[in-house]
Write a protein that holds these residues in place. Structure first.
Motif, PDB file in Angstrom:
ATOM      1  N   HIS A  75       0.836  -1.201   0.000  1.00 46.43           N
ATOM      2  CA  HIS A  75       0.000   0.000   0.000  1.00 46.43           C
ATOM      3  C   HIS A  75       0.874   1.256   0.000  1.00 46.43           C
ATOM      4  CE1 HIS A  75      -3.183   2.794   1.104  1.00 46.43           C
ATOM      5  NE2 HIS A  75      -2.370   3.250   2.045  1.00 46.43           N
ATOM      6  N   ASP A  78       2.346   1.736  -3.475  1.00 46.03           N
ATOM      7  CA  ASP A  78       1.345   2.220  -4.441  1.00 46.03           C
ATOM      8  C   ASP A  78       1.056   3.703  -4.213  1.00 46.03           C
ATOM      9  OD1 ASP A  78       1.101  -0.219  -5.631  1.00 46.03           O
ATOM     10  OD2 ASP A  78      -0.739  -0.798  -4.586  1.00 46.03           O
ATOM     11  N   GLU A  79       0.884   4.064  -2.944  1.00 44.01           N
ATOM     12  CA  GLU A  79       0.496   5.448  -2.644  1.00 44.01           C
ATOM     13  C   GLU A  79       1.629   6.423  -2.972  1.00 44.01           C
ATOM     14  OE1 GLU A  79      -0.712   6.802   1.401  1.00 44.01           O
ATOM     15  OE2 GLU A  79      -2.145   7.895   0.142  1.00 44.01           O
ATOM     16  N   THR A 250      -5.763  -5.096  -3.663  1.00 46.84           N
ATOM     17  CA  THR A 250      -5.213  -3.820  -3.215  1.00 46.84           C
ATOM     18  C   THR A 250      -5.027  -2.875  -4.393  1.00 46.84           C
ATOM     19  OG1 THR A 250      -3.038  -4.791  -3.405  1.00 46.84           O
ATOM     20  CG2 THR A 250      -3.948  -4.664  -1.192  1.00 46.84           C
ATOM     21  N   GLY A 251      -5.110  -1.606  -4.128  1.00 45.16           N
ATOM     22  CA  GLY A 251      -4.837  -0.617  -5.170  1.00 45.16           C
ATOM     23  C   GLY A 251      -6.007  -0.355  -6.089  1.00 45.16           C
ATOM     24  N   GLU A 300     -10.390   6.425   1.705  1.00 37.98           N
ATOM     25  CA  GLU A 300      -9.038   6.118   2.188  1.00 37.98           C
ATOM     26  C   GLU A 300      -9.102   5.324   3.497  1.00 37.98           C
ATOM     27  OE1 GLU A 300      -6.478   9.473   2.929  1.00 37.98           O
ATOM     28  OE2 GLU A 300      -4.691   8.210   2.814  1.00 37.98           O
ATOM     29  N   VAL A 303      -9.942   1.825   2.657  1.00 35.99           N
ATOM     30  CA  VAL A 303      -8.783   1.120   2.085  1.00 35.99           C
ATOM     31  C   VAL A 303      -7.807   0.744   3.198  1.00 35.99           C
ATOM     32  CG1 VAL A 303      -6.722   1.412   0.646  1.00 35.99           C
ATOM     33  CG2 VAL A 303      -8.946   2.121  -0.219  1.00 35.99           C
ATOM     34  N   VAL A 307      -6.498  -2.823   4.250  1.00 38.83           N
ATOM     35  CA  VAL A 307      -5.070  -3.179   4.249  1.00 38.83           C
ATOM     36  C   VAL A 307      -4.660  -3.752   5.601  1.00 38.83           C
ATOM     37  CG1 VAL A 307      -2.737  -2.207   4.195  1.00 38.83           C
ATOM     38  CG2 VAL A 307      -4.382  -1.574   2.441  1.00 38.83           C
TER      39      VAL A 307
END
Ligand SMILES: Cc1cc2nc3c(=O)[nH]c(=O)nc-3n(C[C@H](O)[C@H](O)[C@H](O)COP(=O)(O)OP(=O)(O)OC[C@H]3O[C@@H](n4cnc5c(N)ncnc54)[C@H](O)[C@@H]3O)c2cc1C
Length: 416
Positions: A75, A78-79, A250-251, A300, A303, A307
């Motif tokens: 995560h 990706d962020e 994820t993502g 967010e 998410v 996660v």
């Protein structure tokens, strides 16, 4: 938004930031920030830079050349990449066919394909959808007939795939094909790896609303595929297909990208004038931006919750993915993230156009392609935004349409 990262995770985040600062080419970053189109060379160049760092398969297990990242590290990666405006690492090899080969492929397939996926030596595309099989994927009719020959078994493939993303660049396609038409539709499907350069494969472009050549039709006309390219067992392809979909979790909501685009929207609106003041100070427009920001913050949090649950239940998650693959429906978390994420993405593109007013009608394909003669500098941010708006209508359709995701939620959460 703050998350209770451990000291190790914070150190990892710093390392990712340093890597991006030192290795993300400025021209690629500019292209992403300015909503210009990325070409094959752009994707491959960035993938190879990340691969040289050993991070292309960040979440792959070390035994297959991955970095073995936890869901939290994945995560963070990706962020940070999204916030830095790095080009995406395309999912078809790394997140789709790679994990399927790891879980169900032969030793020979693992040895041959996995290192090539990590190094981006092969460009992969996904051959699931057909003209008569999208939401009802199991209705697919592309056929593969097994033939025995002196030099070994092979399949003869005939049929058509459609909406195949970036197939014009592809070396390989992973396909769902019908190997037994006489049984229940889910039971006669196999998972085949097909060489896109083989005789009988034809790729025809489909132009999107913004004239982007992003998707294609792919035709198979008596294409000969070695039986060694069958993944797992014949007629078990539906199981592997669902494993692939369950694995890609994820993502999916693209929160990092949405945060970057929200900042862009605010900058854009701050520069537009309405009744003698900045549009961002206009109560009606500011209210729309605030509502969207609240949606994004809620997304967010969802998410991050997902996660952290993944991190706590990593093994359980793997088992769940296998269980889903063997019969049960996909979980609702991925469906919620898909719906909300795509709604936020589309809303951002809508508000960008609204902020621009008549300027938002500009459409300049040469600018989008990055032609030097049309580069008007970072100040001209309007040029790509109409195309961006039209292109983003796709997000509620691909990856399983939002209506289908709502069906999943209604069945699994509401019990309807
Ligand atoms: C930009 C883009 C890229 C894509 N890339 C790929 C790719 O690389 N590889 C690949 O294999 N596929 C790809 N797809 C295909 C994508 O997965 C399908 O478009 C999607 O699954 C929908 O299928 P369909 O287009 O056949 O629409 P249909 O299934 O015909 O649906 C038409 C409409 O009916 C609705 N609908 C259908 N069934 C139901 C239902 N039971 N309940 C309620 N509403 C329903 C849908 O939501 C939709 O609005 C891509 C699509 C797009 C737009």
């Amino acid at each position: 938004m703050d998350f209770n990262f451990t000291q190790d995770e914070l150190a990892f985040r710093d390392a990712v930031r340093v890597f991006l600062r030192d290795h993300l080419p400025r021209d690629l970053q500019d292209k992403v920030r300015q909503h210009r189109r990325l070409g094959k060379q752009d994707y491959v160049r960035w993938h190879k830079i990340v691969a040289a760092q050993g991070w292309a398969g960040g979440n792959w297990p070390p035994e297959y050349g991955g970095a073995g990242w936890s869901p939290v590290r994945r995560h963070i990666w990706d962020e940070q990449c999204a916030l830095a405006a790095a080009p995406p690492l395309l999912p078809f090899g790394l997140n789709m066919v790679g994990p399927v080969i790891m879980a169900f492929g032969s030793e020979q397939q693992k040895r041959h394909y996995l290192p090539r996926i990590l190094a981006c030596d092969d460009w992969w595309c996904q051959g699931y959808s057909e003209p008569g099989a999208g939401s009802d994927l199991a209705a697919l009719t592309t056929s593969a007939q097994r033939v025995s020959a002196a030099d070994g078994d092979y399949f003869i493939v005939n049929g058509q795939k459609t909406w195949t993303t970036l197939a014009q660049y592809a070396d390989m396609i992973f396909c769902l094909v019908r190997t037994d038409p006489s049984v229940r539709k889910q039971e006669g499907i196999s998972f085949l790896l097909i060489d896109m350069h083989a005789p009988g494969v034809t790729v025809r472009p489909i132009l999107m609303l913004d004239e982007e050549h992003e998707v294609n039709e792919v035709f198979f006309d008596n294409v000969r595929v070695p039986a060694a390219n069958l993944v797992g067992a014949e007629n078990k392809g539906w199981t592997y297909a669902k494993y692939l979909l369950a694995h890609e979790r994820t993502g999916i909501a693209a929160v990092g990208t949405c945060k970057r685009e929200l900042l862009f929207l605010k900058r854009l609106a701050a520069r537009q004038m309405k009744n003698g003041q900045s549009l961002l100070a206009d109560a009606v427009f500011a209210n729309k931006v605030a509502l969207l920001e609240i949606e994004l913050m809620a997304l967010e949090v969802t998410v991050l919750r997902s996660v952290s649950q993944d991190a706590m239940h990593e093994t359980a998650l793997q088992q769940a993915a296998l269980q889903q693959a063997s019969g049960a429906a996909s979980g609702p978390a991925a469906s919620m993230l898909k719906i909300k994420g795509t709604e936020v993405q589309q809303r951002l593109s809508e508000l960008m156009l609204e902020a621009l007013g008549p300027l938002g009608q500009a459409f300049d394909p040469a600018y989008l392609a990055g032609a030097a003669a049309h580069s008007r500098g970072a100040g001209d941010e309007a040029a790509p935004l109409a195309a961006y708006y039209f292109n983003f209508r796709k997000t509620s359709i691909y990856g399983g349409s939002n209506e289908i995701q709502k069906n999943i939620i209604s069945q699994t959460i509401l019990g309807l």
